[in-house]
Design a protein around this motif. Structure first.
Motif, PDB file in Angstrom:
ATOM      1  N   ALA A  16      -2.749   8.991   7.226  1.00 35.41           N
ATOM      2  CA  ALA A  16      -2.683   7.536   7.040  1.00 35.41           C
ATOM      3  C   ALA A  16      -2.076   6.866   8.276  1.00 35.41           C
ATOM      4  N   LEU A  17      -1.061   7.504   8.867  1.00 36.57           N
ATOM      5  CA  LEU A  17      -0.413   6.946  10.054  1.00 36.57           C
ATOM      6  C   LEU A  17      -1.376   6.910  11.239  1.00 36.57           C
ATOM      7  N   LEU A  18      -2.091   7.991  11.470  1.00 33.62           N
ATOM      8  CA  LEU A  18      -3.051   8.030  12.581  1.00 33.62           C
ATOM      9  C   LEU A  18      -4.129   6.968  12.412  1.00 33.62           C
ATOM     10  N   LEU A  19      -4.647   6.822  11.195  1.00 36.54           N
ATOM     11  CA  LEU A  19      -5.697   5.821  10.956  1.00 36.54           C
ATOM     12  C   LEU A  19      -5.171   4.403  11.141  1.00 36.54           C
ATOM     13  N   ALA A  20      -3.948   4.164  10.698  1.00 30.24           N
ATOM     14  CA  ALA A  20      -3.365   2.829  10.867  1.00 30.24           C
ATOM     15  C   ALA A  20      -3.269   2.479  12.348  1.00 30.24           C
ATOM     16  N   ILE A  21      -2.772   3.407  13.150  1.00 31.74           N
ATOM     17  CA  ILE A  21      -2.620   3.136  14.584  1.00 31.74           C
ATOM     18  C   ILE A  21      -3.983   3.047  15.263  1.00 31.74           C
ATOM     19  N   LYS A  22      -4.881   3.967  14.948  1.00 27.74           N
ATOM     20  CA  LYS A  22      -6.213   3.973  15.558  1.00 27.74           C
ATOM     21  C   LYS A  22      -6.946   2.658  15.316  1.00 27.74           C
ATOM     22  N   ASN A  23      -6.732   2.075  14.145  1.00 24.90           N
ATOM     23  CA  ASN A  23      -7.430   0.844  13.764  1.00 24.90           C
ATOM     24  C   ASN A  23      -6.592  -0.415  14.003  1.00 24.90           C
ATOM     25  N   TYR A  28       0.830  -1.211   0.000  1.00 31.66           N
ATOM     26  CA  TYR A  28       0.000   0.000   0.000  1.00 31.66           C
ATOM     27  C   TYR A  28       0.863   1.260   0.000  1.00 31.66           C
ATOM     28  N   SER A  29       1.932   1.253   0.771  1.00 32.88           N
ATOM     29  CA  SER A  29       2.811   2.418   0.818  1.00 32.88           C
ATOM     30  C   SER A  29       3.464   2.656  -0.542  1.00 32.88           C
ATOM     31  N   ARG A  30       3.818   1.569  -1.212  1.00 37.38           N
ATOM     32  CA  ARG A  30       4.420   1.685  -2.548  1.00 37.38           C
ATOM     33  C   ARG A  30       3.425   2.314  -3.513  1.00 37.38           C
ATOM     34  N   LYS A  31       2.175   1.913  -3.416  1.00 34.51           N
ATOM     35  CA  LYS A  31       1.128   2.473  -4.267  1.00 34.51           C
ATOM     36  C   LYS A  31       0.980   3.966  -3.999  1.00 34.51           C
ATOM     37  N   MET A  32       1.006   4.352  -2.720  1.00 33.95           N
ATOM     38  CA  MET A  32       0.917   5.770  -2.375  1.00 33.95           C
ATOM     39  C   MET A  32       2.093   6.528  -2.969  1.00 33.95           C
ATOM     40  N   PHE A  33       3.279   5.941  -2.871  1.00 34.82           N
ATOM     41  CA  PHE A  33       4.475   6.595  -3.396  1.00 34.82           C
ATOM     42  C   PHE A  33       4.361   6.777  -4.900  1.00 34.82           C
ATOM     43  N   GLU A  34       3.926   5.739  -5.609  1.00 35.15           N
ATOM     44  CA  GLU A  34       3.814   5.810  -7.063  1.00 35.15           C
ATOM     45  C   GLU A  34       2.799   6.861  -7.498  1.00 35.15           C
ATOM     46  N   ARG A  35       1.779   7.059  -6.713  1.00 35.29           N
ATOM     47  CA  ARG A  35       0.757   8.058  -7.048  1.00 35.29           C
ATOM     48  C   ARG A  35       1.082   9.426  -6.450  1.00 35.29           C
ATOM     49  N   ALA A  36       2.215   9.511  -5.791  1.00 36.07           N
ATOM     50  CA  ALA A  36       2.705  10.759  -5.212  1.00 36.07           C
ATOM     51  C   ALA A  36       1.706  11.381  -4.233  1.00 36.07           C
ATOM     52  N   ILE A  37       1.043  10.549  -3.474  1.00 31.58           N
ATOM     53  CA  ILE A  37       0.133  11.054  -2.453  1.00 31.58           C
ATOM     54  C   ILE A  37       0.979  11.457  -1.251  1.00 31.58           C
ATOM     55  N   GLU A  38       0.746  12.629  -0.756  1.00 37.62           N
ATOM     56  CA  GLU A  38       1.489  13.093   0.408  1.00 37.62           C
ATOM     57  C   GLU A  38       1.095  12.257   1.619  1.00 37.62           C
ATOM     58  N   CYS A  39       2.070  11.717   2.297  1.00 37.40           N
ATOM     59  CA  CYS A  39       1.808  10.819   3.421  1.00 37.40           C
ATOM     60  C   CYS A  39       1.097  11.521   4.574  1.00 37.40           C
ATOM     61  N   GLN A  69       1.302  -3.002  11.675  1.00 35.99           N
ATOM     62  CA  GLN A  69       2.243  -3.341  10.598  1.00 35.99           C
ATOM     63  C   GLN A  69       2.162  -2.292   9.490  1.00 35.99           C
ATOM     64  N   ASN A  70       0.952  -1.818   9.191  1.00 37.90           N
ATOM     65  CA  ASN A  70       0.803  -0.760   8.191  1.00 37.90           C
ATOM     66  C   ASN A  70       1.476   0.523   8.668  1.00 37.90           C
ATOM     67  N   ALA A  71       1.322   0.840   9.956  1.00 33.00           N
ATOM     68  CA  ALA A  71       1.956   2.034  10.520  1.00 33.00           C
ATOM     69  C   ALA A  71       3.475   1.921  10.411  1.00 33.00           C
ATOM     70  N   LEU A  72       4.000   0.761  10.731  1.00 32.80           N
ATOM     71  CA  LEU A  72       5.443   0.542  10.639  1.00 32.80           C
ATOM     72  C   LEU A  72       5.924   0.682   9.197  1.00 32.80           C
ATOM     73  N   THR A  73       5.174   0.133   8.262  1.00 35.24           N
ATOM     74  CA  THR A  73       5.533   0.242   6.845  1.00 35.24           C
ATOM     75  C   THR A  73       5.540   1.702   6.403  1.00 35.24           C
ATOM     76  N   LEU A  74       4.541   2.458   6.835  1.00 34.74           N
ATOM     77  CA  LEU A  74       4.500   3.890   6.499  1.00 34.74           C
ATOM     78  C   LEU A  74       5.721   4.615   7.050  1.00 34.74           C
TER      79      LEU A  74
END
Length: 103
Positions: A34-41, A13-24, A45-50
């Motif tokens: 994205a980081l807050l939502l990953a931790i809240k939910n 997912y992080s790679r996809k965000m990077f390819e689409r140049a979405i600001e993290c 592992q998604n938070a760590l990847t981000l």
């Protein structure tokens, strides 16, 4: 004829965000990144990847709902997980209780 490469379905997912140049650190209407939502939910592992993919990701941005940053959300989620655990079925003295991380 040139063969087309099959796209992998196991993309990051992080790679996809990077390819689409979405600001993290982009925020939604409630102020979550994205980081807050990953931790809240509990998607740790998604938070760590981000954080690995975007080393400059902000942990200080606060959401608009509870006004908490990434560190505070992590503490909240850890506490919630601790509360779900049942205390041990035996009596422990205070030092053992602290060591067992239930106190």
């Amino acid at each position: 004829p040139k063969k087309l490469k099959k796209k992998s379905l196991n993309f990051n997912y992080s790679r996809k965000m990077f390819e689409r140049a979405i600001e993290c650190d982009q925020r939604n209407n409630l102020g979550y990144t994205a980081l807050l939502l990953a931790i809240k939910n509990d998607r740790f592992q998604n938070a760590l990847t981000l954080m690995k993919t975007y080393p400059n990701v902000s942990v200080s941005i606060r959401d608009n709902e509870r006004s908490m940053n990434a560190i505070e959300w992590l503490e909240d989620r850890v506490q919630a997980w601790r509360e779900q655990l049942e205390p041990p079925p035996i009596e422990l003295d205070a030092n053992m209780y602290r060591l067992a991380n239930f106190g």
